[in-house]
Design an enzyme around this catalytic site. Structure first.
Site, PDB file in Angstrom:
ATOM      1  N   ASP A   1      40.484-111.189 103.659  1.00 19.09           N
ATOM      2  CA  ASP A   1      40.138-112.088 102.543  1.00 19.09           C
ATOM      3  C   ASP A   1      41.342-112.430 101.671  1.00 19.09           C
ATOM      4  OD1 ASP A   1      37.559-112.170 103.392  1.00 19.09           O
ATOM      5  OD2 ASP A   1      36.726-110.902 101.811  1.00 19.09           O
TER       6      ASP A   1
ATOM      7  N   ARG B   1      29.987-115.454 113.634  1.00 15.26           N
ATOM      8  CA  ARG B   1      29.836-114.185 112.899  1.00 15.26           C
ATOM      9  C   ARG B   1      28.474-113.599 113.234  1.00 15.26           C
ATOM     10  NH1 ARG B   1      32.054-114.946 106.842  1.00 15.26           N
ATOM     11  NH2 ARG B   1      31.797-112.691 106.787  1.00 15.26           N
TER      12      ARG B   1
ATOM     13  N   ARG C   1      31.893-120.040  94.897  1.00 13.24           N
ATOM     14  CA  ARG C   1      31.049-119.011  95.526  1.00 13.24           C
ATOM     15  C   ARG C   1      31.526-117.623  95.140  1.00 13.24           C
ATOM     16  NH1 ARG C   1      30.764-118.986 101.649  1.00 13.24           N
ATOM     17  NH2 ARG C   1      29.693-117.092 101.014  1.00 13.24           N
TER      18      ARG C   1
ATOM     19  N   LYS D   1      32.191-109.450  93.809  1.00 13.49           N
ATOM     20  CA  LYS D   1      31.063-110.151  94.452  1.00 13.49           C
ATOM     21  C   LYS D   1      30.557-109.354  95.657  1.00 13.49           C
ATOM     22  CE  LYS D   1      32.022-113.478  97.614  1.00 13.49           C
ATOM     23  NZ  LYS D   1      31.333-113.231  98.880  1.00 13.49           N
ATOM     24  N   ASN D   2      31.493-108.856  96.481  1.00  8.07           N
ATOM     25  CA  ASN D   2      31.076-108.195  97.721  1.00  8.07           C
ATOM     26  C   ASN D   2      30.501-106.801  97.498  1.00  8.07           C
ATOM     27  OD1 ASN D   2      31.760-110.444  99.115  1.00  8.07           O
ATOM     28  ND2 ASN D   2      33.562-109.579 100.136  1.00  8.07           N
TER      29      ASN D   2
ATOM     30  N   CYS E   1      30.031-120.102 111.180  1.00  7.91           N
ATOM     31  CA  CYS E   1      30.503-120.490 109.854  1.00  7.91           C
ATOM     32  C   CYS E   1      31.945-120.940 109.993  1.00  7.91           C
ATOM     33  CB  CYS E   1      30.333-119.361 108.839  1.00  7.91           C
ATOM     34  SG  CYS E   1      31.529-118.058 109.003  1.00  7.91           S
TER      35      CYS E   1
HETATM   36  C1  UD1 Z   1      32.537-108.712 104.858  1.00 11.56           C
HETATM   37  C2  UD1 Z   1      32.896-109.446 103.587  1.00 11.56           C
HETATM   38  C3  UD1 Z   1      33.881-110.571 103.895  1.00 11.56           C
HETATM   39  C4  UD1 Z   1      35.106-110.010 104.629  1.00 11.56           C
HETATM   40  C5  UD1 Z   1      34.670-109.199 105.850  1.00 11.56           C
HETATM   41  C6  UD1 Z   1      35.831-108.486 106.512  1.00 11.56           C
HETATM   42  C7  UD1 Z   1      30.873-109.218 102.277  1.00 11.56           C
HETATM   43  C8  UD1 Z   1      29.685-109.854 101.668  1.00 11.56           C
HETATM   44  N1  UD1 Z   1      31.667-109.983 103.031  1.00 11.56           N
HETATM   45  O1  UD1 Z   1      31.922-109.645 105.725  1.00 11.56           O
HETATM   46  O2  UD1 Z   1      34.283-111.161 102.662  1.00 11.56           O
HETATM   47  O3  UD1 Z   1      35.900-111.083 105.070  1.00 11.56           O
HETATM   48  O4  UD1 Z   1      33.719-108.194 105.454  1.00 11.56           O
HETATM   49  O5  UD1 Z   1      36.483-107.673 105.620  1.00 11.56           O
HETATM   50  O6  UD1 Z   1      31.122-108.051 102.056  1.00 11.56           O
HETATM   51  N2  UD1 Z   1      30.903-108.492 113.796  1.00 11.56           N
HETATM   52  C9  UD1 Z   1      30.231-108.488 114.989  1.00 11.56           C
HETATM   53  N3  UD1 Z   1      28.891-108.158 114.975  1.00 11.56           N
HETATM   54  C10 UD1 Z   1      28.228-107.816 113.825  1.00 11.56           C
HETATM   55  C11 UD1 Z   1      28.952-107.819 112.610  1.00 11.56           C
HETATM   56  C12 UD1 Z   1      30.282-108.159 112.630  1.00 11.56           C
HETATM   57  O7  UD1 Z   1      30.787-108.792 116.036  1.00 11.56           O
HETATM   58  O8  UD1 Z   1      27.034-107.509 113.888  1.00 11.56           O
HETATM   59  C13 UD1 Z   1      32.338-108.862 113.788  1.00 11.56           C
HETATM   60  C14 UD1 Z   1      32.634-110.113 112.951  1.00 11.56           C
HETATM   61  O9  UD1 Z   1      32.420-111.301 113.708  1.00 11.56           O
HETATM   62  C15 UD1 Z   1      34.074-109.917 112.572  1.00 11.56           C
HETATM   63  C16 UD1 Z   1      34.158-108.389 112.391  1.00 11.56           C
HETATM   64  O10 UD1 Z   1      33.052-107.854 113.099  1.00 11.56           O
HETATM   65  O11 UD1 Z   1      34.924-110.319 113.601  1.00 11.56           O
HETATM   66  C17 UD1 Z   1      34.126-107.909 110.964  1.00 11.56           C
HETATM   67  O12 UD1 Z   1      33.031-108.512 110.315  1.00 11.56           O
HETATM   68  P1  UD1 Z   1      32.238-107.787 109.126  1.00 11.56           P
HETATM   69  O13 UD1 Z   1      33.013-106.625 108.620  1.00 11.56           O
HETATM   70  O14 UD1 Z   1      30.835-107.554 109.571  1.00 11.56           O
HETATM   71  O15 UD1 Z   1      32.233-108.925 108.030  1.00 11.56           O
HETATM   72  P2  UD1 Z   1      31.089-109.142 106.986  1.00 11.56           P
HETATM   73  O16 UD1 Z   1      30.477-107.841 106.684  1.00 11.56           O
HETATM   74  O17 UD1 Z   1      30.242-110.272 107.411  1.00 11.56           O
END
Ligand code: UD1
Length: 434
Positions: free
Chosen positions: A308, A125, A400, A22-23, A120
């Site tokens: 995850d 996030r 999902r 999915k990701n 969320c």
């Molecule tokens: C992706 C995955 C999710 C997984 C996560 C971490 C997808 C669609 N989802 O989520 O399943 O749990 O990676 O492996 O691929 N952060 C910030 N600012 C930002 C972006 C992120 O502070 O602009 C922080 C987040 O709050 C979190 C950390 O960085 O604490 C990692 O998040 P991130 O890797 O961005 O997660 P996603 O990409 O949303």
């Protein structure tokens, strides 16, 4: 709202096939925005988040064709006539990954309007890193009425160093930089296999990306991208979930159609708990005939143990002899499943980012509620070893990201059934008017 009814006690035995990731599929679908030609994606999982992304692309004016019959897992996306470069709140709030359209929209159309995701279930996030990165590439970003508005004539290559490793942030900027003028260097990138898979697709579309899968990615921007055909990698989280399910139930399971290289940390941890594992090409055999022993765990970015998989591992730890300390380093509030597992009889104490799980505790069936996608998986796993019949509510969370998990588990011996919401009792007939 559907529920699962699960009677615990059966070991999982046989072969189960893993679906596409999915990701990896979500960013690949967003990448189709970057070209006016069709992009054909294979091995797309049939899960709710993919439908949400499809609705999002269609709402913008894209043509999205879903395969059927044997081509059930194929989708063709054509973004020739995108008319509304906008991701509305209704879609973004159900799926944060909708923000992945931000980079591709600004890169190809020079503007984008994407709702802010808000909080969320697993904590705040933010998407500040996506925004900062796009600004580095020359986009002007404003924020109003809960939306991010981005605009640019043409993005210009630049140097981006992420303050924190972000998976979708790396993907978003890689897509934006693919069409920017000149070279972009992104440092402190996520190294997840989904990032490499996206880079492989973009390169097939004519992009010039090097270094995906390492922490430095270099992108030479091109004027135009073209259509391509691409097969999505297997889902490493679904793989890990079945590995843990087999270990937990003391089964003998072949998890087929996966990539064992993507689940190294999970396999290593499960082996540390006493489970025998044999990885072979594109399958993993899990032999859970030894008693489980406790092992501590810390979630990390890839190639570390994935956040995850933390919830599923917690279910396993309840059945391991001794104390396991689980530390969640990626998200601030990702222990929602702990209290539900406690309701089933687990001994878990949560202290900030740490959870201490003491096992072995016999689990007993209970009515429990899903709070997020991976938390739901851990409740299903707990129920597979609980004594009696558990009812798991709000399984839309699990839908999902897991393709028909109940059918897959049933095919290897689990007693699990999906039930739809009961219809309300028939209302009494209205009194006849006099
Ligand atoms: C992706 C995955 C999710 C997984 C996560 C971490 C997808 C669609 N989802 O989520 O399943 O749990 O990676 O492996 O691929 N952060 C910030 N600012 C930002 C972006 C992120 O502070 O602009 C922080 C987040 O709050 C979190 C950390 O960085 O604490 C990692 O998040 P991130 O890797 O961005 O997660 P996603 O990409 O949303």
């Amino acid at each position: 709202m559907d529920k699962f009814v699960i009677r615990g006690g059966n070991p999982l035995v046989g072969t189960v096939r893993v679906s596409g990731a999915k990701n990896a599929a979500l960013p690949a679908m967003a990448a189709a925005i970057l070209t006016e030609e069709p992009v054909i994606l294979e091995n797309i999982p049939d899960v709710r988040d993919i439908q949400t992304e499809r609705n999002l692309l269609v709402s913008m004016g894209a043509e999205v064709e879903l395969g059927y019959g044997r081509a059930h897992h194929r989708t063709t996306i054509c973004c020739k006539n995108l008319v509304r470069p906008e991701a509305p709140y209704d879609l973004v709030k159900t799926m944060r990954a909708s923000t992945l359209v931000l980079g591709p929209l600004v890169a190809r159309f020079g503007r984008a309007r994407v709702s802010l995701p808000g909080g969320c279930a697993i904590g705040a996030r933010p998407i500040d890193l996506h925004i900062k990165g796009l600004e580095k590439l020359g986009a002007t970003i404003t924020q109003e009425h809960g939306f991010i508005e981005a605009s640019a004539d043409r993005l210009k290559g630049g140097q981006i160093v992420f303050d924190k490793i972000t998976v979708t942030g790396t993907e978003d900027l890689m897509m934006a930089a693919a069409l920017a003028e000149g070279e972009t260097l992104i440092e402190n990138c996520a190294r997840e296999p989904e990032v490499s898979d996206l880079a492989a697709l973009l390169n097939k579309m004519g992009a010039r990306i090097e270094g995906a899968g390492t922490s430095t990615i270099r992108i030479q921007g091109v004027e135009k991208l073209h259509g391509a055909r691409h097969r999505i990698i297997p889902d490493r989280i679904e793989t890990g979930t079945f590995v843990v399910a087999a270990a937990l139930t003391g089964g003998d399971l072949i998890v087929a159609n996966c990539d064992p290289r993507h689940v190294g940390a999970v396999l290593q941890k499960v082996q540390e708990c006493g489970v025998k594992i044999r990885a072979n090409g594109d399958s993993v055999r899990v032999m859970g005939d030894n008693p489980l022993t406790a092992a501590d765990l810390s979630t990390e970015e890839f190639p570390g143990f994935p956040t995850d998989m933390q919830a599923q591992y917690m279910a396993l730890a309840t059945q391991a002899e001794g104390a396991s300390i689980i530390t969640e380093n990626i998200f601030e509030n990702r222990f929602m499943h702990a209290q539900e597992l406690v309701r089933m009889g687990a001994n878990i104490k949560v202290e900030g980012r740490r959870a201490i799980v003491r096992g072995t505790t016999p689990l007993s069936a209970a009515a429990v509620q899903c709070s997020d996608l991976r938390a739901s998986a851990s409740l299903v796993l707990g129920a597979l070893v609980a004594d009696g019949e558990s009812i798991i509510d709000r399984v839309y969370h699990i839908d999902r990201g897991y393709e028909r998990i109940e059918e897959k588990l049933r095919s290897v011996g689990a007693q699990i059934r999906r039930i739809g919401e009961m219809l309300p009792k028939r209302a009494p007939a209205p009194l006849a008017a006099v």
